[in-house]
Scaffold this motif. Structure first.
Motif, PDB file in Angstrom:
ATOM      1  N   VAL A   1      -6.198  -7.214  11.865  1.00  0.00           N
ATOM      2  CA  VAL A   1      -7.070  -8.285  11.404  1.00  0.00           C
ATOM      3  C   VAL A   1      -6.533  -8.884  10.113  1.00  0.00           C
ATOM      4  CG1 VAL A   1      -9.116  -7.240  12.438  1.00  0.00           C
ATOM      5  CG2 VAL A   1      -8.539  -6.701  10.065  1.00  0.00           C
ATOM      6  N   ASP A   2      -6.973 -10.119   9.836  1.00  0.00           N
ATOM      7  CA  ASP A   2      -6.740 -10.830   8.580  1.00  0.00           C
ATOM      8  C   ASP A   2      -5.314 -11.367   8.438  1.00  0.00           C
ATOM      9  OD1 ASP A   2      -9.338 -10.384   7.930  1.00  0.00           O
ATOM     10  OD2 ASP A   2      -8.934  -8.746   6.531  1.00  0.00           O
ATOM     11  N   HIS A   3      -5.263 -12.521   7.790  1.00  0.00           N
ATOM     12  CA  HIS A   3      -3.993 -13.185   7.509  1.00  0.00           C
ATOM     13  C   HIS A   3      -3.249 -12.440   6.404  1.00  0.00           C
ATOM     14  CE1 HIS A   3      -1.186 -16.531   7.041  1.00  0.00           C
ATOM     15  NE2 HIS A   3      -1.400 -16.472   5.744  1.00  0.00           N
ATOM     16  N   THR A   4      -1.959 -12.242   6.567  1.00  0.00           N
ATOM     17  CA  THR A   4      -1.156 -11.533   5.568  1.00  0.00           C
ATOM     18  C   THR A   4      -0.735 -12.493   4.467  1.00  0.00           C
ATOM     19  OG1 THR A   4      -0.308 -10.122   7.335  1.00  0.00           O
ATOM     20  CG2 THR A   4       0.858 -10.068   5.247  1.00  0.00           C
ATOM     21  N   ASP A   5      -0.749 -12.020   3.225  1.00  0.00           N
ATOM     22  CA  ASP A   5      -0.320 -12.867   2.116  1.00  0.00           C
ATOM     23  C   ASP A   5       1.113 -13.345   2.339  1.00  0.00           C
ATOM     24  OD1 ASP A   5      -2.650 -12.839   0.636  1.00  0.00           O
ATOM     25  OD2 ASP A   5      -2.162 -10.968  -0.367  1.00  0.00           O
ATOM     26  N   PRO A   6       1.455 -14.549   1.862  1.00  0.00           N
ATOM     27  CA  PRO A   6       2.758 -15.149   2.192  1.00  0.00           C
ATOM     28  C   PRO A   6       3.958 -14.385   1.646  1.00  0.00           C
ATOM     29  CG  PRO A   6       1.606 -16.451   0.540  1.00  0.00           C
ATOM     30  CD  PRO A   6       0.613 -15.451   1.059  1.00  0.00           C
ATOM     31  N   CYS A   7       3.755 -13.515   0.661  1.00  0.00           N
ATOM     32  CA  CYS A   7       4.894 -12.779   0.099  1.00  0.00           C
ATOM     33  C   CYS A   7       5.626 -11.955   1.152  1.00  0.00           C
ATOM     34  CB  CYS A   7       4.444 -11.891  -1.054  1.00  0.00           C
ATOM     35  SG  CYS A   7       3.087 -10.771  -0.624  1.00  0.00           S
ATOM     36  N   ILE A   8       4.965 -11.675   2.283  1.00  0.00           N
ATOM     37  CA  ILE A   8       5.599 -10.915   3.346  1.00  0.00           C
ATOM     38  C   ILE A   8       6.737 -11.714   3.988  1.00  0.00           C
ATOM     39  CG2 ILE A   8       4.148 -11.685   5.264  1.00  0.00           C
ATOM     40  CD1 ILE A   8       5.218  -8.060   4.555  1.00  0.00           C
ATOM     41  N   ASN A   9       6.827 -13.001   3.665  1.00  0.00           N
ATOM     42  CA  ASN A   9       7.889 -13.854   4.217  1.00  0.00           C
ATOM     43  C   ASN A   9       8.969 -14.181   3.195  1.00  0.00           C
ATOM     44  OD1 ASN A   9       6.544 -13.919   6.638  1.00  0.00           O
ATOM     45  ND2 ASN A   9       5.563 -15.877   6.274  1.00  0.00           N
ATOM     46  N   THR A  10       9.097 -13.363   2.150  1.00  0.00           N
ATOM     47  CA  THR A  10      10.076 -13.624   1.103  1.00  0.00           C
ATOM     48  C   THR A  10      11.493 -13.308   1.570  1.00  0.00           C
ATOM     49  OG1 THR A  10       8.450 -13.119  -0.621  1.00  0.00           O
ATOM     50  CG2 THR A  10      10.769 -13.072  -1.259  1.00  0.00           C
ATOM     51  N   VAL A  11      12.377 -14.299   1.441  1.00  0.00           N
ATOM     52  CA  VAL A  11      13.799 -14.111   1.757  1.00  0.00           C
ATOM     53  C   VAL A  11      14.539 -13.622   0.526  1.00  0.00           C
ATOM     54  CG1 VAL A  11      15.908 -15.245   2.558  1.00  0.00           C
ATOM     55  CG2 VAL A  11      13.694 -15.929   3.494  1.00  0.00           C
ATOM     56  N   LEU A  12      14.381 -14.335  -0.585  1.00  0.00           N
ATOM     57  CA  LEU A  12      15.034 -13.991  -1.851  1.00  0.00           C
ATOM     58  C   LEU A  12      14.029 -14.146  -2.978  1.00  0.00           C
ATOM     59  CD1 LEU A  12      18.427 -15.900  -1.394  1.00  0.00           C
ATOM     60  CD2 LEU A  12      18.157 -13.412  -1.442  1.00  0.00           C
ATOM     61  N   THR A  13      14.223 -13.394  -4.048  1.00  0.00           N
ATOM     62  CA  THR A  13      13.353 -13.496  -5.212  1.00  0.00           C
ATOM     63  C   THR A  13      14.194 -13.560  -6.478  1.00  0.00           C
ATOM     64  OG1 THR A  13      11.481 -12.462  -6.377  1.00  0.00           O
ATOM     65  CG2 THR A  13      13.118 -10.982  -5.425  1.00  0.00           C
ATOM     66  N   ALA A  14      13.729 -14.336  -7.439  1.00  0.00           N
ATOM     67  CA  ALA A  14      14.380 -14.444  -8.751  1.00  0.00           C
ATOM     68  C   ALA A  14      13.373 -13.986  -9.797  1.00  0.00           C
ATOM     69  CB  ALA A  14      14.819 -15.883  -9.022  1.00  0.00           C
ATOM     70  N   LYS A  15      13.696 -12.945 -10.524  1.00  0.00           N
ATOM     71  CA  LYS A  15      12.757 -12.334 -11.454  1.00  0.00           C
ATOM     72  C   LYS A  15      12.596 -13.166 -12.723  1.00  0.00           C
ATOM     73  CE  LYS A  15      13.643  -7.589  -9.932  1.00  0.00           C
ATOM     74  NZ  LYS A  15      14.192  -6.262 -10.324  1.00  0.00           N
ATOM     75  N   SER A  16      11.430 -13.006 -13.345  1.00  0.00           N
ATOM     76  CA  SER A  16      11.188 -13.586 -14.662  1.00  0.00           C
ATOM     77  C   SER A  16      11.089 -12.445 -15.665  1.00  0.00           C
ATOM     78  CB  SER A  16       9.889 -14.404 -14.663  1.00  0.00           C
ATOM     79  OG  SER A  16       8.765 -13.532 -14.581  1.00  0.00           O
ATOM     80  N   ARG A  17      10.785 -12.763 -16.909  1.00  0.00           N
ATOM     81  CA  ARG A  17      10.627 -11.711 -17.911  1.00  0.00           C
ATOM     82  C   ARG A  17       9.383 -10.871 -17.652  1.00  0.00           C
ATOM     83  NH1 ARG A  17      12.619 -14.029 -23.805  1.00  0.00           N
ATOM     84  NH2 ARG A  17      14.629 -14.841 -23.094  1.00  0.00           N
ATOM     85  N   ASP A  18       8.418 -11.447 -16.943  1.00  0.00           N
ATOM     86  CA  ASP A  18       7.242 -10.700 -16.527  1.00  0.00           C
ATOM     87  C   ASP A  18       7.565 -10.023 -15.200  1.00  0.00           C
ATOM     88  OD1 ASP A  18       4.826  -9.733 -15.639  1.00  0.00           O
ATOM     89  OD2 ASP A  18       3.708 -11.593 -15.950  1.00  0.00           O
TER      90      ASP A  18
END
Length: 490
Positions: free
Chosen positions: A325-342
Motif C-alpha cells: 500500500v501507499d505511494h513510495t517517496d520519490p527518493c527511491i528513484n534516485t540515480v545520482l546524488t550530490a551532497k551538501s554541507r548538511d
C-alpha cells in the motif's frame, strides 16, 4: 560489439532488458567503453603507452608527456581522492596566454546577490519546450547555446548549483570547452551528440546522461543523421561536490543504478586535426576566456585514474516500489546524488520516472498532495504526447516545471480524481515515457531569460485553472454534515 535484436530495441524501450541486447550500448553508439562507477580505470590507444610501476618516468613511452589532473585535494582521503595521469603528445600548458572572449549573455554563475537579473519564485513554474535555434539564428554551438534557468550559491565559494538548458544547431570544429567552475551533468533530450573528451569519446542520445567533471576539456558535436532539427537538453552544474551513487540501505547490494552500468570512454587520440589551430573556451565565474594553440587538446594516447567523464543509460535503472500500500517517496528513484554541507539534505538528487509496474492496493496510486522542504524541477525527455493536467506534470518533452520548497502541489486533473475510484489492478505505467526530477535543498533564484526572454514560460493563470477541478467532497458528504450539525458547527 556483438549483435542486437533489431525488432525490439528502440529509444523508448520499457527496460533495457526488453531489447535482448548482447552489447552494453545502443546500436547507434560506435565506441568502446570501460564499466564500473567509482573504479580506477586505465586505457591506452597504443599498446605499451602506459608506464608500468610508476606514473612519471624520466622518459615516457613513445616520447609522450605525463600530466596529472586532480579533482580533489592532494590530502583527500583515499576513498574520496579523484585524480588521473594522462600521457599525451604535448602538455596542456602549451598554449597562448588567456584572453577574454565574447561572453554568453544567458549564462549565470553567481546567485549570492539578488538583483534585477535574478528573481525569487515562491510558487510554481512551467515551460513549454525550449526553442532549438534554426539557421536564421546563426551558428549556435554548445558554448553559446547554454541558457541558465536558475541556481543557488556561487562557484568561487565551491558551494551551490545551477540549472541550465542547452539548445544548439552546430558542432564545434577545432573548438573545445572547459568548465573551471564545477561539474556538468548533461541530459540529452533531442538529437544525438558525439562528445570528445581528453579520455576518449562518448556517444550521447535521449535516455542517456553523462557527467563531465570540473577542469576537463571536451567538444560537443551533433550527429546530423539523428539530429535533423539540432539538439537540446539540460545541464545540472554543481559546485564543490561530486555526484555519487545513493546508499542502498535495506535494498542490499544491488538496485537503482548499478555500478556496472556506468560507462567510461577509452583512449582515442585525435589525429585528424592534430596540427590545426584550436580555440579552447573556459568558463570561470560564469565569464568566458579563451586560449589558442596550434594542436588538438585531444592528444592523449593513454591514461589511468578515477577522475573520468562517464555516461549512463537511464533505461537500465532498476526500479523499486511498494508491493502493498501507499505511494513510495520519490527518493527511491534516485540515480545520482550530490551532497551538501548538511549531511541530511543533498544539494541535488537526480531522479527518474520511467516505465514500471504499479501494484499498490487499497491506495491512492498517484503521488499524494504534498509540501516538501526540497525544491523540485521536472523535465520530460520523451513521451507519446504533451502532458495535460496538474502543475506537478510537465508539458511536452523539452519543457520543464518547478515547485519551490514547501509550495503545495500535486496532480489535480480529472484522471487523478478518477484514480480514487478505479479498479486497482496491476498495471504498467509510464509506457514510452521518461521524466527526470532534480530535488534540491536549495530554492532557486531564476534568471530573466527563464522568466521572460526564453519565450516559452507558461502563463500563471493557465496553470492555476487546473485546481478548479478539485471538488470539496467533505462539504458534500451527508454523514459529515450531520456530525457538524450535531456539534453546532454546520
Amino acid at each position: 560489439m556483438g549483435s542486437v535484436s533489431p525488432a525490439v530495441f528502440n529509444t523508448r524501450t520499457f527496460h533495457w532488458t526488453d531489447s535482448k541486447s548482447t552489447t552494453i550500448t545502443r546500436p547507434e553508439d560506435p565506441y568502446q567503453y570501460l564499466q564500473g562507477f567509482g573504479n580506477d580505470h586505465q586505457s591506452e590507444f597504443i599498446p605499451g603507452a602506459l608506464p608500468i610501476g610508476q606514473n612519471s618516468p624520466q622518459l615516457c613511452p613513445y616520447g609522450l608527456y605525463a600530466e596529472q589532473i586532480t579533482g580533489t585535494s592532494f590530502a583527500a582521503s583515499r576513498s574520496h581522492s579523484m585524480r588521473n595521469f594522462l600521457y599525451r603528445r604535448r602538455p596542456a600548458c602549451v598554449h597562448s596566454s588567456y584572453g577574454k572572449t565574447e561572453d554568453n549573455p544567458t549564462l549565470e554563475a553567481s546567485f549570492l546577490n539578488p538583483s534585477t537579473g535574478l528573481h525569487t519564485v515562491p510558487s510554481q513554474l512551467s515551460w513549454s519546450p525550449f526553442k532549438i535555434p534554426t539557421e536564421a539564428d546563426g551558428v549556435v554551438d554548445f558554448t553559446t547555446g547554454i541558457h541558465t534557468l536558475g541556481g543557488s550559491g556561487q562557484p568561487n565559494l565551491h558551494e551551490g548549483i545551477a540549472y541550465h538548458i542547452f539548445a544548439i544547431n552546430s558542432s564545434m570544429p577545432n573548438k573545445a570547452f572547459v568548465n573551471m567552475d564545477g561539474d556538468f551533468l548533461i541530459v540529452a533530450q533531442e538529437g544525438h551528440l558525439d562528445i570528445t573528451t581528453e579520455f576518449g569519446r562518448i556517444y550521447l542520445q535521449p535516455s542517456e546522461i553523462c557527467v563531465i567533471q570540473q577542469g576537463l576539456r571536451f567538444q560537443v558535436d551533433i550527429i546530423e543523421e539523428h539530429s535533423p532539427s539540432g539538439a537540446r537538453g539540460y545541464i545540472v552544474e554543481t559546485w564543490g561536490t561530486k555526484w555519487e551513487l545513493p546508499e542502498l540501505g535495506p535494498l542490499g547490494g544491488y538496485g537503482l543504478a548499478n555500478q556496472r552500468d556506468f560507462l567510461f570512454p577509452t583512449a582515442d587520440i585525435d589525429t585528424s586535426s592534430s596540427l590545426s589551430p584550436w580555440q579552447i573556451v573556459s568558463k570561470q565565474g560564469g565569464t568566458y576566456y579563451k586560449i589558442l594553440q596550434s594542436h588538438t587538446p585531444f592528444d592523449v594516447v593513454a591514461w589511468h585514474g578515477n577522475y573520468i567523464p562517464y555516461k549512463y543509460d537511464l533505461s537500465k535503472f532498476v526500479y523499486h516500489n511498494t508491493v502493498s500500500v501507499d505511494h513510495t517517496d520519490p527518493c527511491i528513484n534516485t540515480v545520482l546524488t550530490a551532497k551538501s554541507r548538511d549531511l541530511q539534505a543533498p544539494l541535488c538528487d537526480f531522479l527518474i520516472f520511467g516505465p514500471h509496474w504499479d501494484v499498490a492496493q487499497n491506495t491512492f496510486r498517484p503521488p499524494y498532495f504534498h509540501r516538501n522542504c526540497a525544491s523540485e524541477f521536472l523535465a520530460r525527455i520523451y513521451a507519446p504526447e504533451a502532458a495535460a493536467g496538474g502543475r506537478s506534470e510537465v508539458f511536452a518533452p523539452g519543457g520543464a516545471s518547478y515547485e519551490a520548497g514547501f509550495t503545495p502541489h500535486g496532480n489535480a486533473d480529472q484522471r487523478t480524481i478518477g484514480a480514487m475510484h478505479i479498479d486497482l489492478k496491476p498495471m504498467r505505467i509510464g509506457e514510452n515515457q521518461l521524466t527526470f526530477m532534480l530535488e534540491s535543498c536549495r530554492s532557486l533564484l531564476f534568471t530573466n531569460w527563464a522568466l521572460k526572454d526564453c519565450g516559452v514560460l507558461v502563463a500563471e493563470d493557465i496553470s492555476e485553472s487546473v485546481w478548479d477541478t478539485v471538488p470539496d467532497r467533505f462539504g458534500q458528504n451527508e454523514e459529515a454534515l450531520q456530525f457538524l450539525k450535531a456539534m453546532g458547527r454546520a
